[in-house]
Design an enzyme around this catalytic site. Sequence first.
Site, PDB file in Angstrom:
ATOM      1  CB  CYS A   1      -0.843   0.093   1.392  1.00 45.76           C
ATOM      2  SG  CYS A   1      -1.982  -1.338   1.333  1.00 45.76           S
TER       3      CYS A   1
ATOM      4  CG  ASP B   1      -9.568  -6.051 -18.998  1.00 46.93           C
ATOM      5  OD1 ASP B   1      -8.615  -5.559 -18.791  1.00 46.93           O
ATOM      6  OD2 ASP B   1     -10.264  -6.912 -18.172  1.00 46.93           O
TER       7      ASP B   1
ATOM      8  CB  CYS C   1      -4.575  -2.909 -14.800  1.00 46.36           C
ATOM      9  SG  CYS C   1      -3.722  -3.733 -15.682  1.00 46.36           S
TER      10      CYS C   1
HETATM   11  N1  SAH Z   1     -10.602  -9.598 -19.419  1.00 43.60           N
HETATM   12  C1  SAH Z   1     -10.344 -10.521 -18.273  1.00 43.60           C
HETATM   13  C2  SAH Z   1      -8.878 -10.591 -18.362  1.00 43.60           C
HETATM   14  C3  SAH Z   1      -7.944  -9.418 -17.990  1.00 43.60           C
HETATM   15  S1  SAH Z   1      -6.432  -9.549 -17.863  1.00 43.60           S
HETATM   16  C4  SAH Z   1     -10.873 -10.334 -16.889  1.00 43.60           C
HETATM   17  O1  SAH Z   1     -11.375  -9.284 -16.681  1.00 43.60           O
HETATM   18  O2  SAH Z   1     -10.904 -11.203 -16.076  1.00 43.60           O
HETATM   19  C5  SAH Z   1      -5.421  -9.493 -19.170  1.00 43.60           C
HETATM   20  C6  SAH Z   1      -5.397 -10.980 -20.143  1.00 43.60           C
HETATM   21  O3  SAH Z   1      -4.661 -10.819 -21.039  1.00 43.60           O
HETATM   22  C7  SAH Z   1      -4.658 -12.091 -19.048  1.00 43.60           C
HETATM   23  O4  SAH Z   1      -5.600 -13.076 -18.966  1.00 43.60           O
HETATM   24  C8  SAH Z   1      -3.486 -12.293 -19.813  1.00 43.60           C
HETATM   25  O5  SAH Z   1      -3.242 -13.825 -19.901  1.00 43.60           O
HETATM   26  C9  SAH Z   1      -4.173 -12.057 -21.449  1.00 43.60           C
HETATM   27  N2  SAH Z   1      -3.090 -11.653 -22.352  1.00 43.60           N
HETATM   28  C10 SAH Z   1      -1.631 -10.896 -22.317  1.00 43.60           C
HETATM   29  N3  SAH Z   1      -1.386 -10.900 -23.494  1.00 43.60           N
HETATM   30  C11 SAH Z   1      -2.324 -11.318 -24.333  1.00 43.60           C
HETATM   31  C12 SAH Z   1      -2.262 -11.352 -25.858  1.00 43.60           C
HETATM   32  N4  SAH Z   1      -1.182 -10.667 -26.407  1.00 43.60           N
HETATM   33  N5  SAH Z   1      -3.345 -11.625 -26.472  1.00 43.60           N
HETATM   34  C13 SAH Z   1      -4.458 -12.408 -25.792  1.00 43.60           C
HETATM   35  N6  SAH Z   1      -4.487 -12.288 -24.321  1.00 43.60           N
HETATM   36  C14 SAH Z   1      -3.417 -11.841 -23.725  1.00 43.60           C
END
Ligand code: SAH
Length: 469
Positions: A89, A389, A416
């Site tokens: 934190c 995302d 994020c």
């Molecule tokens: N939308 C989901 C996950 C978001 S986190 C939720 O809300 O739970 C981002 C995700 O992207 C992770 O699961 C990670 O494994 C994936 N990721 C990372 N690089 C990627 C890429 N080049 N193509 C597809 N997925 C990817």
Amino acid sequence: MKKNNQALPVVKNEYYHMTIDDLGIHGEGIGKINGYTLFVDGALPGEKVKVKVIKTKKNYGYGKLIEIVKPSEHRRDPVCPIAKRCGGCQIQHLSYKAQLAYKRKKIVDLLERIGGMKDVVVNETIGMDDPYYYRNKVQFPVGEAMDGGIDIGFYAMRSHQIVTTDTCYIQQPVNGTIIETIKAHMLTYGIPPYSEHRHQGLVRHIVTRISHHTNEIMVGIVINGHKLPHEEELVTSLQQIEQVSGIYVSMNKEKTNVIMGKTIRMLWGQETITDYIGAIAFRISPLSFYQVNPIQTEKLYNMVLAYADLTGEEVVWDAYCGIGTISLFLAKHCKKVLGVEIVPEAIQDAKENARLSGITNAEFHVGKAERVITEQFQDGVKADVIVVDPPRKGCDKELLDTIIAMEPKRVVYVSCDPGTMARDVRVLCDGGYAVREVQGVDMFPHTVHTETICLLKNSKSSDYLYIDN
Ligand code: SAH
């Protein structure tokens, strides 16, 4: 003294009084002494402080907070006794209301500084009613103590030194019992903790994930090897903790900061835990991503749904879909949803989750979002709405180019890291999109991190014209 320091308005190791004007992206106080910028950890905007200059560079330096002469009205005593030392934190000393305002300002500043976008509508950050004990996942580093014992806790700020603790105010109290149980097992059987420095020893991390709705707990032990001595005895001890429903080891023999190894081996119990977001059940494997704050996740996904503005007729891409959470949340509001994710285990979970919920209009692909969506587009697959995302590094340029070529009516960017989001949003705007609204959701109270959603509309699409805000 270095030559180029001679002209500086401050002198290293000297004491100064100053006023703090701003809070930086890492939660550090920022102020100026005779026009020279100093970063001061622990100081808040509006405060008059006494600092000792500890490091100077040409254009800026670092000060150690010695005394708060006049505190900010937003200063609070952190509830956690180790908040100052722990890297978990960064802003527990700031009132929660001010934390939310800080996160909004961070989004505004990054959109302007990195994205070159001014006057964007950034709404008030959506906070939590009770911003404690919210995390469902924790990764405790395990290491050698100075006295030869075992340290389990969290990394200190900007270091890999472990600050020991058995109580953390943003995580679930049961974790304290889990840590104690594993530590006792290690002491009983002389199992050595891992030393990063020497790349020796066995136990690297303890990872737990707890379902908010079913209370099931998955416990993982990350080891620098293949087997943990006396695994059966450890299972028996952990089974005493009622909610524990699965135990695994993760083999990670690499010299790396990545916590989990590529493979896991179940020691006992179920291979997944189940949680609910809204009415939809999700099975979650240890290697799958799952949002860490279940209460805020539901608010986040409801915002995604609102921004997607679905009528039931749309084809939707959910890029970086993890275990299909957003895809399945949107499925009953659109004609078809296509999810893509790089981790195969997560896609297995996504397919199983669709099946469990009886959702038949969701299709999932394993692979890189940038590759799969581009190839599908070349084969004629077009979406009306695209949700992305991505992880902190943001979207691959290939994906952004494909989105621009595909021309979906709306893009909902969930992020994020508002810095990489600002960079990517700029690319989309240069390609014909316009930002309509941005919303921060506080997934990580007391830390400097924020989740952000940005709604972009295609300026060529007909529904763009009907928006009057
Ligand atoms: N939308 C989901 C996950 C978001 S986190 C939720 O809300 O739970 C981002 C995700 O992207 C992770 O699961 C990670 O494994 C994936 N990721 C990372 N690089 C990627 C890429 N080049 N193509 C597809 N997925 C990817």
